[in-house]
Design a protein around this motif. Sequence first.
Motif, short mmCIF file in Angstrom:
data_model
loop_
_atom_site.label_atom_id
_atom_site.label_comp_id
_atom_site.label_asym_id
_atom_site.label_seq_id
_atom_site.Cartn_x
_atom_site.Cartn_y
_atom_site.Cartn_z
N ARG A 211 0.83 -1.21 0.00
CA ARG A 211 0.00 0.00 0.00
C ARG A 211 0.86 1.25 0.00
O ARG A 211 0.46 2.28 -0.54
N LYS A 212 2.03 1.17 0.63
CA LYS A 212 2.94 2.33 0.67
C LYS A 212 4.27 1.91 0.05
O LYS A 212 4.91 0.98 0.52
N ASP A 213 4.63 2.60 -1.02
CA ASP A 213 5.87 2.28 -1.71
C ASP A 213 6.30 3.50 -2.53
O ASP A 213 5.71 3.81 -3.56
N ASN A 214 7.32 4.19 -2.08
CA ASN A 214 7.77 5.41 -2.74
C ASN A 214 9.09 5.22 -3.49
O ASN A 214 9.87 6.16 -3.62
N THR A 215 9.33 4.02 -3.98
CA THR A 215 10.59 3.76 -4.67
C THR A 215 10.46 4.06 -6.17
O THR A 215 10.30 3.16 -6.99
N GLY A 216 10.50 5.33 -6.49
CA GLY A 216 10.48 5.74 -7.90
C GLY A 216 9.09 6.05 -8.42
O GLY A 216 8.13 6.17 -7.67
N TYR A 217 9.01 6.21 -9.75
CA TYR A 217 7.75 6.57 -10.38
C TYR A 217 6.69 5.50 -10.14
O TYR A 217 6.98 4.30 -10.16
N ASP A 218 5.46 5.93 -9.94
CA ASP A 218 4.34 5.01 -9.75
C ASP A 218 3.80 4.63 -11.12
O ASP A 218 2.81 5.18 -11.61
N LEU A 219 4.47 3.69 -11.77
CA LEU A 219 4.21 3.40 -13.18
C LEU A 219 2.81 2.86 -13.46
O LEU A 219 2.28 3.04 -14.56
N LYS A 220 2.20 2.22 -12.48
CA LYS A 220 0.87 1.65 -12.73
C LYS A 220 -0.13 2.72 -13.12
O LYS A 220 -1.10 2.47 -13.85
N GLN A 221 0.08 3.95 -12.61
CA GLN A 221 -0.87 5.03 -12.89
C GLN A 221 -0.98 5.33 -14.39
O GLN A 221 -2.00 5.80 -14.87
N LEU A 222 0.10 5.06 -15.14
CA LEU A 222 0.07 5.30 -16.59
C LEU A 222 -0.97 4.43 -17.29
O LEU A 222 -1.55 4.84 -18.29
#
Length: 495
Positions: A211-222
């Motif tokens: 649920r929380k993961d700030n390791t780089g771009y959140d690619l799924k949002q694309l």
Amino acid sequence: MTKVLPVAQLTAEAYPKVKRNPSFKVPTKDDVQYFRSFLDFDEILESSNSEELASFNQDWMKKYRGQSNLVLLPKSTDKIAKIMKYCNDNKLAVVPQGGNTDLVGASVPVFDEIILSLKNMNKIRDFDPVSGTFKCDAGVVMRDAHQFLRENNHIFPLDLPSRNNCQVGGVVSTNAGGLNFVRYGSLHGTVLGLEVVLPNGEIISNINALRKDNTGYDLKQLFIGAEGTIGVITGVSIQAAARPKALNAVLIGIDSFETVQKLFIKAKNELSEVLSAFEFMDRGSIECTIEYMGKPFPLVNSHGFYVLIETSGSNKRHDDEKLEAFLSSALETKLIAEGKMAKDLDEYNLFWTWRKSVPTACNSYGGMYKYDMSLQLKDLYSVSEAVTKRLNDASMIGDAPKPVVKSVGYGHVGDGNIHLNIAVRHFTKELEDLLEPFVYEYIALKKGSISAEHGVGFHKKGHLHYSRSEIELRFMKDIKNHYDPNGILNPYKYV
């Protein structure tokens, strides 16, 4: 396979200005032979006559129809990856398709594109009852996801009138909003991870994301809302919500949209933590639905607008007392003209059946032009009024042979989303020219969005500038060109 008779005009004939990309290869017997080398017998549908594949070629609104002679129905992500690599290498255009309940022509071909159906990707992969994390194949039907989670004391955080047919991957691909957005929010927030096959056959996956993961771009949002233009979603991880122990609803009659807004403010203040839906329907939409359902409406009198309010919580006595007090107060202060609270689960379901049946009712006359827009709440219904006036002024609405049966508006007050349905006996170029670009220009004038939840697809391609800036459009095209340089994935749509 259930045979569906084609009734829509071929998209290529209805929109002759749209030309087939000459760089795309026409599928041949050699291509089919390659696919048969690793797909099972029931993973391929082929016909020399595209009309025999009408249920895949034609959209739900009977407005768009493609000419594909080949449908692939793989059962695994690896097979989809193999298909996409081959198609990319050979410049074979592909249209990903879920339940084909799309409303903007995004899920059907325009010409002879290969249809890549996800219906055989229908397995539930995992569920964690502690965290509520639910993982499944993209082709799982939403009804089945709801049923599985209900049996495990959770619910899927999205509901749609098309739940019996739409698929989880499809609703993620279109970023559908649904009936309970006011409670559970957007899929951009509830989707935890995705498994996606890129146009070149590579598999990118963060389906095991936390649920929380700030390791780089959140690619799924694309890929959420990208409508299968830059990748094929094959797996979804989503945050399921705890199943409410108590559900109830009230159906209300109101005489003006200004009062609808006042009632929404009252509902937020007095129902707050248990408020899970606030839907409105105008008189025309209910008149269409009464005719379609062939049964009396639950309220006695006719009103300009109808509101369906749902509450969901953990204590039925507490929630019902709040809802009864809310309804009594609204009646006593004459904020509403008439109201009825569901006496049991059957009546609760009946209220929702009336709301969910509106789009099907509007489509039952022969077809419909459908617009899905978001506006500031004060302007929400004004677009329906403006369009109805324009059609009346042109003498388009009325008894046959006039093309329009009714122009109606309904939608989700909680997230400022209106659905404008023009129920028609048949589609005409004259009518379409009356509607477009008028509808889009009106939305731009009010600083709204021309697509709140249904997406862009074929219908709204070329109109995004009414809601997006030049630099935003450039970024979108750059993303498309980066992930799909050959343009094979869902061509002629989106950007």
